[in-house]
Design a protein around this motif. Sequence first.
Motif, PDB file in Angstrom:
ATOM      1  N   ALA A   9     -64.625 -21.844 -50.023  1.00  0.00           N
ATOM      2  CA  ALA A   9     -64.767 -20.541 -51.681  1.00  0.00           C
ATOM      3  C   ALA A   9     -64.053 -20.135 -52.620  1.00  0.00           C
ATOM      4  CB  ALA A   9     -67.031 -19.969 -51.509  1.00  0.00           C
ATOM      5  N   ARG A  10     -63.528 -18.803 -51.666  1.00  0.00           N
ATOM      6  CA  ARG A  10     -62.581 -18.025 -51.582  1.00  0.00           C
ATOM      7  C   ARG A  10     -61.322 -18.462 -51.624  1.00  0.00           C
ATOM      8  NH1 ARG A  10     -65.547 -14.981 -48.592  1.00  0.00           N
ATOM      9  NH2 ARG A  10     -64.465 -15.433 -46.222  1.00  0.00           N
ATOM     10  N   ILE A  11     -61.046 -19.538 -51.026  1.00  0.00           N
ATOM     11  CA  ILE A  11     -59.396 -20.050 -51.104  1.00  0.00           C
ATOM     12  C   ILE A  11     -59.578 -21.352 -52.239  1.00  0.00           C
ATOM     13  CG2 ILE A  11     -58.093 -22.010 -49.464  1.00  0.00           C
ATOM     14  CD1 ILE A  11     -59.832 -20.805 -46.473  1.00  0.00           C
ATOM     15  N   TRP A  12     -60.649 -21.783 -52.272  1.00  0.00           N
ATOM     16  CA  TRP A  12     -60.573 -23.400 -52.790  1.00  0.00           C
ATOM     17  C   TRP A  12     -60.670 -22.551 -54.721  1.00  0.00           C
ATOM     18  CZ3 TRP A  12     -60.120 -28.010 -53.999  1.00  0.00           C
ATOM     19  CH2 TRP A  12     -60.429 -27.955 -55.555  1.00  0.00           C
ATOM     20  N   ARG A  13     -60.802 -21.002 -54.997  1.00  0.00           N
ATOM     21  CA  ARG A  13     -61.521 -20.904 -56.187  1.00  0.00           C
ATOM     22  C   ARG A  13     -59.741 -20.237 -56.884  1.00  0.00           C
ATOM     23  NH1 ARG A  13     -66.438 -18.108 -55.125  1.00  0.00           N
ATOM     24  NH2 ARG A  13     -65.194 -16.398 -54.487  1.00  0.00           N
ATOM     25  N   ALA A  14     -59.293 -19.949 -55.859  1.00  0.00           N
ATOM     26  CA  ALA A  14     -57.362 -19.444 -56.334  1.00  0.00           C
ATOM     27  C   ALA A  14     -56.617 -20.318 -56.441  1.00  0.00           C
ATOM     28  CB  ALA A  14     -56.998 -18.294 -54.734  1.00  0.00           C
ATOM     29  N   ILE A  15     -57.115 -21.823 -55.936  1.00  0.00           N
ATOM     30  CA  ILE A  15     -56.082 -22.831 -55.999  1.00  0.00           C
ATOM     31  C   ILE A  15     -55.527 -23.012 -58.378  1.00  0.00           C
ATOM     32  CG2 ILE A  15     -55.436 -24.927 -55.905  1.00  0.00           C
ATOM     33  CD1 ILE A  15     -57.005 -24.707 -52.907  1.00  0.00           C
ATOM     34  N   PRO A  16     -54.810 -23.063 -58.226  1.00  0.00           N
ATOM     35  CA  PRO A  16     -54.384 -22.878 -59.733  1.00  0.00           C
ATOM     36  C   PRO A  16     -54.981 -25.361 -60.055  1.00  0.00           C
ATOM     37  CG  PRO A  16     -52.378 -22.742 -59.232  1.00  0.00           C
ATOM     38  CD  PRO A  16     -53.679 -22.631 -57.444  1.00  0.00           C
TER      39      PRO A  16
END
Length: 186
Positions: free
Chosen positions: A75-82
């Motif tokens: 979730a942390r990685i995914w949310r940071a992706i534009p």
Amino acid sequence: MLPVIYSMSVSLDGFIAGPDGDISWGAPDAEQFRLHIEQTRDIAAYVAGRGVYQDMLVWETAEQTMPGEAELEFARIWRAIPKVVFSRTLHSVTGNARLATDDLATEVDRLRRRPCEGVVSIGGAGLAAAAIAEDLIDEYRQFVCPSILGNGTPYFPPLAQPLDLRLIESRIVSSRVVYLRYQRMR
């Protein structure tokens, strides 16, 4: 320029979803989910259709709904992706996303030219079909699951011309899923 990838779980007979849209047959186990986390770290930008965008909204509130450490890491990685979302019905999006303002080729080209490392990932069968038709995809990644669905949403749309691909990686994941990575021959 950043490469463009299309990565999905796929049944042995080539479908990414069953006739009723069911994808539960492709749910990743812990080992496969770990591989998804590692690959998600490489995504510099994500292009999605409305359906995939809405399905992935669950990761925006993972801290409240998912207790697992791996899920929270994803979730942390995914949310940071534009993210760029293509939709005819949505008027707004949330999180690190924006609605597409140009056609698919223009949006993908803009993302590919960003001064960063990684890949541009395309999600959603309809959007991927449009990208395949315009020959925008550089790599096809499949997590081949030992299920035969008989019908549903195909990974590849009907093609006017054959696509020449070269296998650049294969491996067995969790002793039941085969991961295949193909590069477009140009």
